[in-house]
Design a protein around this motif. Structure first.
Motif, PDB file in Angstrom:
ATOM      1  N   MET A  48       0.811  -1.216   0.000  1.00 46.16           N
ATOM      2  CA  MET A  48       0.000   0.000   0.000  1.00 46.16           C
ATOM      3  C   MET A  48       0.846   1.268   0.000  1.00 46.16           C
ATOM      4  SD  MET A  48      -1.390   0.184   3.886  1.00 46.16           S
ATOM      5  CE  MET A  48      -0.634   1.359   5.004  1.00 46.16           C
ATOM      6  N   THR A  49       0.210   2.371  -0.349  1.00 45.74           N
ATOM      7  CA  THR A  49       0.821   3.691  -0.280  1.00 45.74           C
ATOM      8  C   THR A  49       0.327   4.348   1.000  1.00 45.74           C
ATOM      9  OG1 THR A  49       0.837   3.862  -2.682  1.00 45.74           O
ATOM     10  CG2 THR A  49       1.025   5.924  -1.446  1.00 45.74           C
ATOM     11  N   SER A  50       1.260   4.701   1.878  1.00 45.90           N
ATOM     12  CA  SER A  50       0.885   5.275   3.177  1.00 45.90           C
ATOM     13  C   SER A  50       0.702   6.789   3.130  1.00 45.90           C
ATOM     14  CB  SER A  50       1.939   4.942   4.225  1.00 45.90           C
ATOM     15  OG  SER A  50       2.038   3.559   4.376  1.00 45.90           O
ATOM     16  N   GLU A  70      -2.809  16.763 -11.717  1.00 45.23           N
ATOM     17  CA  GLU A  70      -1.401  17.070 -11.462  1.00 45.23           C
ATOM     18  C   GLU A  70      -0.633  15.889 -10.888  1.00 45.23           C
ATOM     19  OE1 GLU A  70      -0.975  20.598  -9.094  1.00 45.23           O
ATOM     20  OE2 GLU A  70      -1.769  21.894 -10.698  1.00 45.23           O
ATOM     21  N   ASN A  71      -1.304  15.044 -10.139  1.00 38.11           N
ATOM     22  CA  ASN A  71      -0.623  13.908  -9.515  1.00 38.11           C
ATOM     23  C   ASN A  71      -0.815  12.608 -10.295  1.00 38.11           C
ATOM     24  OD1 ASN A  71       0.474  15.019  -6.848  1.00 38.11           O
ATOM     25  ND2 ASN A  71      -1.595  15.827  -6.973  1.00 38.11           N
ATOM     26  N   ARG A  72      -1.544  12.696 -11.404  1.00 42.68           N
ATOM     27  CA  ARG A  72      -1.767  11.552 -12.284  1.00 42.68           C
ATOM     28  C   ARG A  72      -2.310  10.348 -11.509  1.00 42.68           C
ATOM     29  NH1 ARG A  72       0.407  11.949 -17.417  1.00 42.68           N
ATOM     30  NH2 ARG A  72       0.406   9.689 -17.484  1.00 42.68           N
ATOM     31  N   ILE A  73      -3.365  10.613 -10.732  1.00 43.40           N
ATOM     32  CA  ILE A  73      -4.015   9.560  -9.965  1.00 43.40           C
ATOM     33  C   ILE A  73      -5.473   9.449 -10.415  1.00 43.40           C
ATOM     34  CG2 ILE A  73      -2.473   9.650  -7.977  1.00 43.40           C
ATOM     35  CD1 ILE A  73      -4.460  11.454  -6.548  1.00 43.40           C
ATOM     36  N   LEU A 155      -7.281  -9.153  -2.399  1.00 42.10           N
ATOM     37  CA  LEU A 155      -7.351  -7.816  -2.986  1.00 42.10           C
ATOM     38  C   LEU A 155      -7.535  -7.905  -4.501  1.00 42.10           C
ATOM     39  CD1 LEU A 155      -7.069  -4.712  -2.744  1.00 42.10           C
ATOM     40  CD2 LEU A 155      -4.605  -5.062  -3.092  1.00 42.10           C
ATOM     41  N   ILE A 156      -6.784  -8.762  -5.138  1.00 43.52           N
ATOM     42  CA  ILE A 156      -6.907  -8.936  -6.589  1.00 43.52           C
ATOM     43  C   ILE A 156      -8.322  -9.388  -6.933  1.00 43.52           C
ATOM     44  CG2 ILE A 156      -6.147 -10.322  -8.555  1.00 43.52           C
ATOM     45  CD1 ILE A 156      -3.323 -10.264  -7.301  1.00 43.52           C
ATOM     46  N   ARG A 157      -8.854 -10.284  -6.134  1.00 40.69           N
ATOM     47  CA  ARG A 157     -10.232 -10.734  -6.353  1.00 40.69           C
ATOM     48  C   ARG A 157     -11.210  -9.553  -6.253  1.00 40.69           C
ATOM     49  NH1 ARG A 157      -9.726 -15.083  -3.018  1.00 40.69           N
ATOM     50  NH2 ARG A 157      -8.946 -16.618  -4.461  1.00 40.69           N
ATOM     51  N   LEU A 158     -10.992  -8.686  -5.256  1.00 44.01           N
ATOM     52  CA  LEU A 158     -11.857  -7.512  -5.097  1.00 44.01           C
ATOM     53  C   LEU A 158     -11.750  -6.581  -6.308  1.00 44.01           C
ATOM     54  CD1 LEU A 158     -11.411  -6.503  -1.348  1.00 44.01           C
ATOM     55  CD2 LEU A 158     -13.479  -7.348  -2.447  1.00 44.01           C
ATOM     56  N   PHE A 159     -10.530  -6.352  -6.768  1.00 38.89           N
ATOM     57  CA  PHE A 159     -10.352  -5.511  -7.952  1.00 38.89           C
ATOM     58  C   PHE A 159     -11.079  -6.118  -9.147  1.00 38.89           C
ATOM     59  CE2 PHE A 159      -6.306  -3.541  -6.170  1.00 38.89           C
ATOM     60  CZ  PHE A 159      -6.826  -2.260  -6.104  1.00 38.89           C
ATOM     61  N   LYS A 160     -10.923  -7.405  -9.296  1.00 35.79           N
ATOM     62  CA  LYS A 160     -11.526  -8.113 -10.430  1.00 35.79           C
ATOM     63  C   LYS A 160     -13.054  -8.043 -10.374  1.00 35.79           C
ATOM     64  CE  LYS A 160     -11.602 -12.763 -12.377  1.00 35.79           C
ATOM     65  NZ  LYS A 160     -11.141 -14.125 -12.181  1.00 35.79           N
ATOM     66  N   GLU A 161     -13.628  -8.264  -9.215  1.00 33.53           N
ATOM     67  CA  GLU A 161     -15.075  -8.292  -9.061  1.00 33.53           C
ATOM     68  C   GLU A 161     -15.712  -6.899  -9.105  1.00 33.53           C
ATOM     69  OE1 GLU A 161     -15.483 -10.342  -5.354  1.00 33.53           O
ATOM     70  OE2 GLU A 161     -14.908 -12.270  -6.227  1.00 33.53           O
ATOM     71  N   SER A 162     -15.020  -5.904  -8.587  1.00 36.34           N
ATOM     72  CA  SER A 162     -15.612  -4.572  -8.474  1.00 36.34           C
ATOM     73  C   SER A 162     -15.326  -3.675  -9.662  1.00 36.34           C
ATOM     74  CB  SER A 162     -15.088  -3.878  -7.217  1.00 36.34           C
ATOM     75  OG  SER A 162     -13.716  -3.575  -7.380  1.00 36.34           O
ATOM     76  N   GLU A 163     -14.288  -3.959 -10.389  1.00 33.48           N
ATOM     77  CA  GLU A 163     -13.813  -3.124 -11.490  1.00 33.48           C
ATOM     78  C   GLU A 163     -13.394  -1.734 -11.016  1.00 33.48           C
ATOM     79  OE1 GLU A 163     -16.313  -3.251 -14.946  1.00 33.48           O
ATOM     80  OE2 GLU A 163     -16.199  -5.433 -15.055  1.00 33.48           O
ATOM     81  N   LEU A 164     -13.080  -1.591  -9.729  1.00 31.79           N
ATOM     82  CA  LEU A 164     -12.504  -0.362  -9.199  1.00 31.79           C
ATOM     83  C   LEU A 164     -11.000  -0.398  -9.437  1.00 31.79           C
ATOM     84  CD1 LEU A 164     -14.430  -0.171  -5.811  1.00 31.79           C
ATOM     85  CD2 LEU A 164     -14.882   1.146  -7.885  1.00 31.79           C
ATOM     86  N   THR A 165     -10.357   0.765  -9.367  1.00 37.22           N
ATOM     87  CA  THR A 165      -8.909   0.812  -9.576  1.00 37.22           C
ATOM     88  C   THR A 165      -8.127   1.156  -8.313  1.00 37.22           C
ATOM     89  OG1 THR A 165      -9.061   3.122 -10.286  1.00 37.22           O
ATOM     90  CG2 THR A 165      -9.138   1.424 -12.005  1.00 37.22           C
ATOM     91  N   PHE A 166      -8.847   1.516  -7.247  1.00 37.28           N
ATOM     92  CA  PHE A 166      -8.167   1.771  -5.977  1.00 37.28           C
ATOM     93  C   PHE A 166      -9.139   1.561  -4.825  1.00 37.28           C
ATOM     94  CE2 PHE A 166     -10.270   5.803  -6.268  1.00 37.28           C
ATOM     95  CZ  PHE A 166     -10.294   6.345  -5.001  1.00 37.28           C
ATOM     96  N   VAL A 179      -3.785   3.940   0.762  1.00 34.54           N
ATOM     97  CA  VAL A 179      -4.576   3.503  -0.384  1.00 34.54           C
ATOM     98  C   VAL A 179      -3.797   2.405  -1.085  1.00 34.54           C
ATOM     99  CG1 VAL A 179      -5.774   5.700  -0.774  1.00 34.54           C
ATOM    100  CG2 VAL A 179      -3.644   5.233  -1.969  1.00 34.54           C
ATOM    101  N   VAL A 180      -4.522   1.588  -1.819  1.00 32.03           N
ATOM    102  CA  VAL A 180      -3.877   0.559  -2.622  1.00 32.03           C
ATOM    103  C   VAL A 180      -4.545   0.594  -3.992  1.00 32.03           C
ATOM    104  CG1 VAL A 180      -5.361  -1.343  -1.835  1.00 32.03           C
ATOM    105  CG2 VAL A 180      -3.056  -1.828  -2.676  1.00 32.03           C
ATOM    106  N   THR A 181      -3.713   0.507  -5.027  1.00 38.10           N
ATOM    107  CA  THR A 181      -4.209   0.599  -6.394  1.00 38.10           C
ATOM    108  C   THR A 181      -3.843  -0.656  -7.175  1.00 38.10           C
ATOM    109  OG1 THR A 181      -2.182   1.574  -7.292  1.00 38.10           O
ATOM    110  CG2 THR A 181      -3.807   3.106  -6.351  1.00 38.10           C
ATOM    111  N   VAL A 182      -4.455  -0.775  -8.336  1.00 36.87           N
ATOM    112  CA  VAL A 182      -4.100  -1.871  -9.241  1.00 36.87           C
ATOM    113  C   VAL A 182      -2.617  -1.794  -9.576  1.00 36.87           C
ATOM    114  CG1 VAL A 182      -4.470  -2.793 -11.564  1.00 36.87           C
ATOM    115  CG2 VAL A 182      -6.416  -2.025 -10.216  1.00 36.87           C
TER     116      VAL A 182
END
Length: 191
Positions: A48-50, A70-73, A155-166, A179-182
């Motif tokens: 994760m990013t703290s 500006e932060n490309r997020i 976490l990967i399963r959550l990303f896959k199921e939700s189609e969220l990126t963070f 936060v944690v991102t793909v």
């Protein structure tokens, strides 16, 4: 300036990342075949990013858009009095009835041209609300969060199921701890 083409390219990148993540999930299952949650399996805290950029519910939409650009997020947590209140993803800036209207650009257009000054009646009230829009007006709340102890596999399963990126990461008191991102998932492996 963040244009419609830039937004389309960003969305295409997100879709590509999600498809890649789905393929990567199969590779991950081969690397970590057991769902033991043991010492060998990485957890969210490891990737994760703290140090997180966040906004408050009162942050103007123009400022939120500037932070993202500006932060490309792709998203930002909304924090009120140290507690996670919601999230704003870049897709939240598009009007719900049309993916062609990007609110920050529209607001900027209204302010710079002065067109809004000539609008009267109920339309004027709607324009005023738009010009005064804040993070609270478009944030998703409540939002899905994850804990630091969650396995990267889950976490990967959550990303896959939700189609969220963070996902925002909260501690036991509900405070934002990261936060944690793909992209964080991809960076965690030397592939």
């Amino acid at each position: 300036m963040y244009t419609k083409n830039t937004a389309r390219e960003e969305r295409a990148s997100v879709v590509f990342l999600l498809f890649t993540l789905r393929a990567f999930f199969g590779v991950f299952q081969k690397i970590f075949p057991q769902n033991s949650g043991g010492m060998d399996e990485p957890i969210v805290k490891d990737i994760m990013t703290s140090e997180v950029l966040s906004v408050t519910p009162d942050t103007p939409l123009q400022e939120v858009a500037r932070i993202l650009t500006e932060n490309r997020i792709h998203g930002v947590p909304v924090v009120s009095e140290g507690v996670l209140a919601g999230v704003i993803a870049e897709t939240d800036f598009f009007t719900k009835d049309s993916s062609k209207i990007y609110l920050p650009s529209y607001i900027q257009f209204l302010k710079k041209t002065g067109i809004s000054k000539g609008i009267r009646g109920t339309n004027r009230k709607a324009v005023d609300r738009l010009l005064e829009a804040r993070a609270r007006d478009i944030m998703s709340a409540p939002c899905k969060t994850v804990r630091e102890s969650l396995s990267v596999r889950a976490l990967i399963r959550l990303f896959k199921e939700s189609e969220l990126t963070f996902f925002p990461i909260t501690n036991d008191s509900g405070s934002l701890s990261g936060v944690v991102t793909v992209v964080d998932v991809f960076r965690s492996f030397d592939v």
